[in-house]
Design a protein around this motif. Structure first.
Motif, PDB file in Angstrom:
ATOM      1  N   ARG A   8       0.835  -1.189   0.000  1.00  0.00           N
ATOM      2  CA  ARG A   8       0.000   0.000   0.000  1.00  0.00           C
ATOM      3  C   ARG A   8       0.874   1.246   0.000  1.00  0.00           C
ATOM      4  O   ARG A   8       1.972   1.261   0.537  1.00  0.00           O
ATOM      5  N   LEU A   9       0.341   2.311  -0.575  1.00  0.00           N
ATOM      6  CA  LEU A   9       1.031   3.593  -0.613  1.00  0.00           C
ATOM      7  C   LEU A   9       0.926   4.287   0.740  1.00  0.00           C
ATOM      8  O   LEU A   9      -0.152   4.354   1.331  1.00  0.00           O
ATOM      9  N   THR A  11       0.372   7.400   2.845  1.00  0.00           N
ATOM     10  CA  THR A  11      -0.561   8.448   2.419  1.00  0.00           C
ATOM     11  C   THR A  11      -0.284   9.831   3.006  1.00  0.00           C
ATOM     12  O   THR A  11      -1.043  10.766   2.722  1.00  0.00           O
ATOM     13  N   GLU A  12       0.767   9.992   3.807  1.00  0.00           N
ATOM     14  CA  GLU A  12       0.984  11.275   4.482  1.00  0.00           C
ATOM     15  C   GLU A  12       1.006  12.467   3.527  1.00  0.00           C
ATOM     16  O   GLU A  12       0.458  13.529   3.834  1.00  0.00           O
ATOM     17  N   THR A  13       1.646  12.311   2.383  1.00  0.00           N
ATOM     18  CA  THR A  13       1.790  13.443   1.453  1.00  0.00           C
ATOM     19  C   THR A  13       1.156  13.143   0.098  1.00  0.00           C
ATOM     20  O   THR A  13       1.455  13.823  -0.882  1.00  0.00           O
ATOM     21  N   SER A  14       0.267  12.137   0.026  1.00  0.00           N
ATOM     22  CA  SER A  14      -0.222  11.674  -1.275  1.00  0.00           C
ATOM     23  C   SER A  14      -1.018  12.743  -2.022  1.00  0.00           C
ATOM     24  O   SER A  14      -0.933  12.826  -3.254  1.00  0.00           O
ATOM     25  N   ASP A  17       1.537  15.031  -3.476  1.00  0.00           N
ATOM     26  CA  ASP A  17       2.290  14.296  -4.497  1.00  0.00           C
ATOM     27  C   ASP A  17       1.485  14.172  -5.788  1.00  0.00           C
ATOM     28  O   ASP A  17       2.015  14.368  -6.892  1.00  0.00           O
ATOM     29  N   ALA A  18       0.196  13.855  -5.666  1.00  0.00           N
ATOM     30  CA  ALA A  18      -0.652  13.717  -6.850  1.00  0.00           C
ATOM     31  C   ALA A  18      -0.727  15.028  -7.618  1.00  0.00           C
ATOM     32  O   ALA A  18      -0.625  15.056  -8.854  1.00  0.00           O
ATOM     33  N   LEU A  25      -5.682  12.082  -7.157  1.00  0.00           N
ATOM     34  CA  LEU A  25      -5.345  11.296  -5.975  1.00  0.00           C
ATOM     35  C   LEU A  25      -5.763   9.840  -6.168  1.00  0.00           C
ATOM     36  O   LEU A  25      -5.043   8.916  -5.772  1.00  0.00           O
ATOM     37  N   LEU A  28      -3.171   8.076  -8.243  1.00  0.00           N
ATOM     38  CA  LEU A  28      -1.963   7.806  -7.469  1.00  0.00           C
ATOM     39  C   LEU A  28      -2.186   6.609  -6.545  1.00  0.00           C
ATOM     40  O   LEU A  28      -1.335   5.721  -6.439  1.00  0.00           O
ATOM     41  N   GLN A  29      -3.340   6.570  -5.910  1.00  0.00           N
ATOM     42  CA  GLN A  29      -3.640   5.482  -4.989  1.00  0.00           C
ATOM     43  C   GLN A  29      -3.952   4.172  -5.711  1.00  0.00           C
ATOM     44  O   GLN A  29      -4.043   3.119  -5.068  1.00  0.00           O
ATOM     45  N   LEU A 214       7.654   7.962  -3.535  1.00  0.00           N
ATOM     46  CA  LEU A 214       6.506   7.268  -2.974  1.00  0.00           C
ATOM     47  C   LEU A 214       6.984   5.992  -2.294  1.00  0.00           C
ATOM     48  O   LEU A 214       7.855   5.281  -2.816  1.00  0.00           O
TER      49      LEU A 214
END
Length: 243
Positions: A8-9, A11-14, A17-18, A25, A28-29, A214
C-alpha cells in the motif's frame, strides 16, 4: 505456491504528491505493487522475491525513474534507497555475539535480528545486517557477511524476469524484477526449510517520479519507517514452498 504481499502507498503526502505529478489522488492510490515470495528447495534453498508494479496512467510511467538493467552493474552498492529501490526486510533469530556488527557486542544474548535487502532494477544490490531496530546505526549499514566473515552476501538475479512474459507484455506501465536470496547466507541457518527460522517478512518498494518519492509496504507507520518490526507480516513458509 507463494505468499503474496499487496503493498500500500504511504498516504501522508499523497494529495500533494498527486498534484505535483499532475494526476488525481485516485490515480496515485491506484498504483499496484505486489510482491510474491517463494521458497525454492532445489538445488539449494533460496527465497525468491518477485516484484510487480502496475501504474494506472501513462503519464506516471513517463515520470518514473526506473533504471535500465545492465549486467555490468550487478554487484554490491550502498545507498540504493536514495533512488527507485526494491527492498525486503527479513526477521530471523541469531546470536548477536556471533557477529562483529558493532563495538559493543552483546554476550550470548539472543536478539531479534534482521536482514535488509536493497535491489535496484539496474542490477545493483546490497544486504545489511542489524542486531535490532536500526542497530548498529552506522551509515552505510554494516553488510551481511557470509560464514567466512569476509565475503559479502549476494542475491542472484533471475534472468527470465528481465523480459515481460505475462499478459502485460506490451504494457509500458508494467514493471517486474525477480531475484533469489540463497538462504544459507542468513545467520544460524543450517536450513532444512522445516523448521524455518525466518519469522517475518516486510517487502517494500521506493519509487521515484522525478523529485517525488513514494513509499509502498504491506503496512506503514507514520511517517513511513520500514524498520519498524511491529508492522511486518508473519512469514507463512508452508504457503511459500514451491510445489
Amino acid at each position: 505456491m507463494s505468499q503474496i504481499f499487496n503493498l500500500r502507498l504511504a498516504t501522508e503526502t499523497s494529495a500533494i504528491d498527486a498534484q505535483q505529478l499532475g494526476v488525481t489522488l485516485e490515480q496515485l492510490q491506484s498504483i499496484r505493487v505486489d510482491v510474491r515470495a517463494t521458497i525454492i528447495q532445489q538445488p539449494k534453498p533460496y527465497l525468491r522475491l518477485t516484484y510487480q508494479i502496475k501504474l494506472p496512467h501513462p503519464s506516471l510511467a513517463a515520470k518514473l525513474n526506473w533504471p535500465v538493467w545492465e549486467q555490468k552493474q550487478v554487484g554490491f552498492s550502498d545507498y540504493l534507497w536514495e533512488q527507485t529501490c526494491l527492498e525486503c526486510f527479513i526477521e530471523t533469530d541469531f546470536i548477536a555475539a556471533d557477529n562483529s556488527l558493532n563495538n559493543n557486542p552483546v554476550n550470548n544474548s539472543k536478539a531479534k535480528g534482521y536482514i535488509e535487502v536493497n535491489a535496484s532494477p539496474d542490477g545493483r544490490y546490497a544486504l545489511y545486517q542489524f542486531n535490532s531496530y536500526r542497530n548498529p546505526s552506522t551509515l552505510p549499514p554494516n553488510p551481511l557477511l557470509r560464514t567466512d566473515g569476509r565475503t559479502r552476501a549476494h542475491i542472484d538475479w533471475i534472468d527470465s524476469i528481465f523480459t515481460p512474459h505475462s499478459h502485460y507484455e506490451h504494457d509500458p506501465c508494467f514493471y517486474e524484477r525477480s531475484f533469489g536470496l540463497p538462504l544459507n547466507q542468513l545467520p544460524n541457518q543450517p536450513f532444512a526449510v522445516d523448521p524455518i527460522t525466518i519469522e517475518r517478512l516486510h517487502p517494500c518498494v521506493i519509487l521515484w517520479f522525478g523529485e517525488i518519492v513514494l513509499y509502498f509496504a504491506p503496512n506503514h507507520t507514520s511517517p513511513p519507517d520500514f524498520h519498524q518490526q511491529q508492522y511486518w507480516s508473519r512469514f507463512d513458509y508452508k504457503s511459500a514452498l514451491a510445489k
